[in-house]
Motif scaffolding. Structure first.
Motif, PDB file in Angstrom:
ATOM      1  N   MET A  67       0.863  -1.181  -0.162  1.00  0.00           N
ATOM      2  CA  MET A  67      -0.041   0.114  -0.016  1.00  0.00           C
ATOM      3  C   MET A  67       0.746   1.178   0.104  1.00  0.00           C
ATOM      4  O   MET A  67       1.860   1.332   0.836  1.00  0.00           O
ATOM      5  CB  MET A  67      -0.664  -0.097   1.334  1.00  0.00           C
ATOM      6  N   ASP A  91      -0.008   7.952   1.606  1.00  0.00           N
ATOM      7  CA  ASP A  91      -0.885   9.095   1.187  1.00  0.00           C
ATOM      8  C   ASP A  91       0.229  10.297   0.718  1.00  0.00           C
ATOM      9  O   ASP A  91       0.212  11.193   1.501  1.00  0.00           O
ATOM     10  CB  ASP A  91      -1.802   9.601   2.176  1.00  0.00           C
ATOM     11  N   THR A 130      -4.740   9.656  -1.756  1.00  0.00           N
ATOM     12  CA  THR A 130      -5.763   8.991  -1.262  1.00  0.00           C
ATOM     13  C   THR A 130      -7.002   9.608  -2.043  1.00  0.00           C
ATOM     14  O   THR A 130      -8.047   9.009  -2.396  1.00  0.00           O
ATOM     15  CB  THR A 130      -6.123   9.032   0.118  1.00  0.00           C
ATOM     16  N   LEU A 152      -7.339   8.917  -5.824  1.00  0.00           N
ATOM     17  CA  LEU A 152      -7.861   7.407  -6.091  1.00  0.00           C
ATOM     18  C   LEU A 152      -9.223   7.295  -5.777  1.00  0.00           C
ATOM     19  O   LEU A 152     -10.209   6.596  -6.273  1.00  0.00           O
ATOM     20  CB  LEU A 152      -6.869   6.308  -5.054  1.00  0.00           C
ATOM     21  N   VAL A 162       0.313   3.065  -9.289  1.00  0.00           N
ATOM     22  CA  VAL A 162      -0.487   2.604  -8.078  1.00  0.00           C
ATOM     23  C   VAL A 162      -1.920   2.009  -8.870  1.00  0.00           C
ATOM     24  O   VAL A 162      -2.448   2.675  -9.348  1.00  0.00           O
ATOM     25  CB  VAL A 162      -0.847   3.763  -7.188  1.00  0.00           C
ATOM     26  N   GLY A 165      -4.622   0.973  -4.183  1.00  0.00           N
ATOM     27  CA  GLY A 165      -3.632   1.981  -3.409  1.00  0.00           C
ATOM     28  C   GLY A 165      -2.319   1.061  -3.335  1.00  0.00           C
ATOM     29  O   GLY A 165      -1.480   1.600  -3.002  1.00  0.00           O
TER      30      GLY A 165
END
Length: 197
Positions: free
Chosen positions: A84, A87, A99, A102, A150, A154
């Motif tokens: 992951m 952010d 974040t 996405l 990505v 995430g």
């Protein structure tokens, strides 16, 4: 619509099994009577692990499944490879974040740092612009990678290696885009999709 190639069934089954196992373990501890002496050693052990600097992070990652690592291409030695992605702040002033991007787009993201070769990578991703948004990161957010692809969930699918020449990195990126996001869309006439700033 995303390609079915995005969801790797064996990969998701293994992650799902681990998450289910961890959730069941937590449920057993939560539902057990607090006076049950048989579970006291387990509770004590977990408390010690949660308080130790060496094990608190990995324990939290296991419980939340944030520590799940999927196959990734590019730089295998990068600590975010297959994991992951944090952010990361986006744009010159960091006014946006990974974040938020996405969540807003429900698409993948190609994050470009300040390193040379970002134009070649941006061009390589353009045929997937309907499934992958290209964004510039805050100037110092990607100091050890020129770019990161990505997935919508995430996780890093590809991380560019700083020593890889731009043309080779662009080819690696195209292969990874095809693997995770399917065939590129047909070229669309007009101005290419701008880079998010």
């Amino acid at each position: 619509m995303y390609s079915s190639a995005f969801v790797s069934i064996p990969e998701r089954h293994a992650a799902g099994k681990r998450l289910l196992r961890n959730t069941r373990a937590q449920a057993v501890l939560a539902q057990a009577n607090g006076d049950d002496d048989r579970l006291a050693p387990v509770r004590d052990l977990l408390s010690e692990l949660a308080e130790s600097a060496d094990t608190a992070g990995p324990l939290a990652e296991a419980i939340t499944a944030v520590g799940t690592r999927y196959p990734a291409s590019g730089d295998p030695g990068h600590p975010w490879a297959g994991r992951m992605v944090p952010d990361i702040p986006l744009g010159q002033d960091g006014e946006d974040s990974l974040t938020a991007l996405l969540t807003r787009t429900a698409a993948g993201a190609l994050l470009l740092g300040a390193a040379a070769g970002s134009h070649a990578l941006s061009a390589a991703a353009r045929p997937w612009a309907d499934r992958v948004t290209t964004a510039r990161t805050h100037p110092h957010a990607l100091e050890h990678a020129p770019a990161i692809l990505v997935r919508p969930d995430g996780h890093a699918a590809w991380i560019g290696a700083p020593s890889t020449p731009a043309d080779m990195a662009a080819e690696e990126l195209r292969e990874t885009l095809a693997h995770w996001f399917g065939h590129p869309a047909a070229p669309v006439a007009g101005t290419p999709r701008p880079i998010h700033r």
